[in-house]
Design an enzyme around this catalytic site. Structure first.
Site, PDB file in Angstrom:
ATOM      1  N   HIS A   1      22.894 -14.729 -18.719  1.00 54.05           N
ATOM      2  CA  HIS A   1      23.072 -14.282 -17.341  1.00 54.05           C
ATOM      3  C   HIS A   1      24.390 -14.778 -16.757  1.00 54.05           C
ATOM      4  O   HIS A   1      25.073 -14.061 -16.025  1.00 54.05           O
ATOM      5  CB  HIS A   1      21.885 -14.793 -16.512  1.00 54.05           C
TER       6      HIS A   1
ATOM      7  N   SER B   1      18.596  -8.515 -13.020  1.00 52.69           N
ATOM      8  CA  SER B   1      19.508  -8.917 -14.091  1.00 52.69           C
ATOM      9  C   SER B   1      18.725  -9.426 -15.302  1.00 52.69           C
ATOM     10  O   SER B   1      19.012  -9.058 -16.440  1.00 52.69           O
ATOM     11  CB  SER B   1      20.449 -10.021 -13.598  1.00 52.69           C
TER      12      SER B   1
END
Lengths: 221, 221
Positions: free
Chosen positions: B49, B21
């Protein structure tokens, strides 16, 4: 500068702040020429209220009659299972209890972690299995783990268990977009936020919006 | 369609999802020609995030040397005071405990509500007074209530108390923008998200990013 910021602060009675906020959200949606479906209106607005992100007005996706279905479940005392303790902490447990429901989160239970390790599966998978054993109607509220949605998909397709409703709003960059699209194909009623965005706060906001429609029908939003 | 979504799901080891990610976030920031300050990089990326919202790359605002100051406080065992139980639930208590700190949230305490009612002040004001009495360095992490920031401003300007650090990321439509601008004028080190956006999830993400720099220095982000 200081003086100006202070002057900008307006005194609004705490009880009126939410009302005022929803009025502003309504104004801005009108400016953007966005007309929300009346059934979905209070849910979408509460998500915007919790995120200050108007993108949700176009990405939140509801299965046919989703809100009516979710309200019927909550009215009947359905439980909610979240995938984070943060979402659990954000849901109004007191209001839900009035309807006969409670909130569970199995994800951080030490024995869930141990079982997942022993079996070589994700904690999300074990958590969804725990949810399947509650023995009453269950709404899954997923704001974090796409693996929870993928596990649900596998359980549904495998005929193992089908939750009564799915709130599918995990946030993130890996498998999140696809997991949301996948769960929308499984024949389970849903509220899903398409794309990468979502979160524990969004999952909690959707649950609270639904609960408040039943417990505070006069409330704004 | 079903097949396609399933085919899009890629198997990534749970331990690698966060790493992957953060790599995607880095790629997208490069595409947008956004270069983050190296000191602030891990914090801003963790907020992206947690929200999938790249707007934070341009609205998160740090006082001079803010990250170093916050890390010094945490390394010295500072406590964190949040304004919601949701933010408290989102902060890694175990990692913070390794540093000698703990997380408090006074906002939902019944006696805080009773005192606020009796004195005709906000719960946020009473909560900030409780924070002032912890008797060790305190980081205020505000993801919800602009009234908490306004109370802090009054305490600082009145010479009553000054927290050691403020994470000012309330979300909303009433007094939120002004309260954030106000706290940045008070001479307290801060990380603030300018504008309407923020939230309990963002407050927790900032705290965790700082904590992980100390407890998991090898981690991505």
């Amino acid at each position: 500068m200081k003086q100006n910021h202070l002057a900008e602060i307006e005194y609004v009675r705490p009880a009126d702040i939410e009302k005022r906020s929803f009025a502003i959200i309504g104004q801005e949606l009108r400016k953007m020429n966005i007309v929300l479906d009346p059934e979905q209106d209070k849910i979408t607005r509460r998500v915007i209220h919790t995120s200050a992100d108007f993108e949700y007005a176009t990405t939140l996706t509801y299965s046919d009659g989703a809100v009516g279905t979710a309200l019927g479940l909550l009215r009947g005392g359905a439980d909610i299972v979240t995938d984070t303790n943060m979402a659990k902490a954000g849901i109004s447990r007191r209001a839900l209890a009035k309807l006969g429901g409670e909130v569970h989160c199995f994800m951080a239970d030490p024995d869930v972690a141990a079982e997942a390790r022993a079996r070589g599966v994700t904690r999300a998978a074990v958590s969804m299995e725990r949810a399947s054993k509650i023995g009453k109607p269950v709404i899954i509220a997923c704001g974090n783990a796409p693996t929870a949605l993928i596990s649900l998909h596998d359980m549904i397709r495998g005929g193992v268990w089908k939750p009564d409703f799915v709130i599918g709003v995990p946030v993130g960059f890996v498998n999140v977009v696809a997991a949301k699209e996948l769960i929308m194909t499984d024949g389970v009623p849903y509220i899903v936020n398409r794309g990468r965005k979502g979160g524990s706060n969004v999952a909690a906001a959707i649950c609270n919006a639904l609960i408040y429609i039943l417990t505070e029908p006069e409330a704004h939003g």
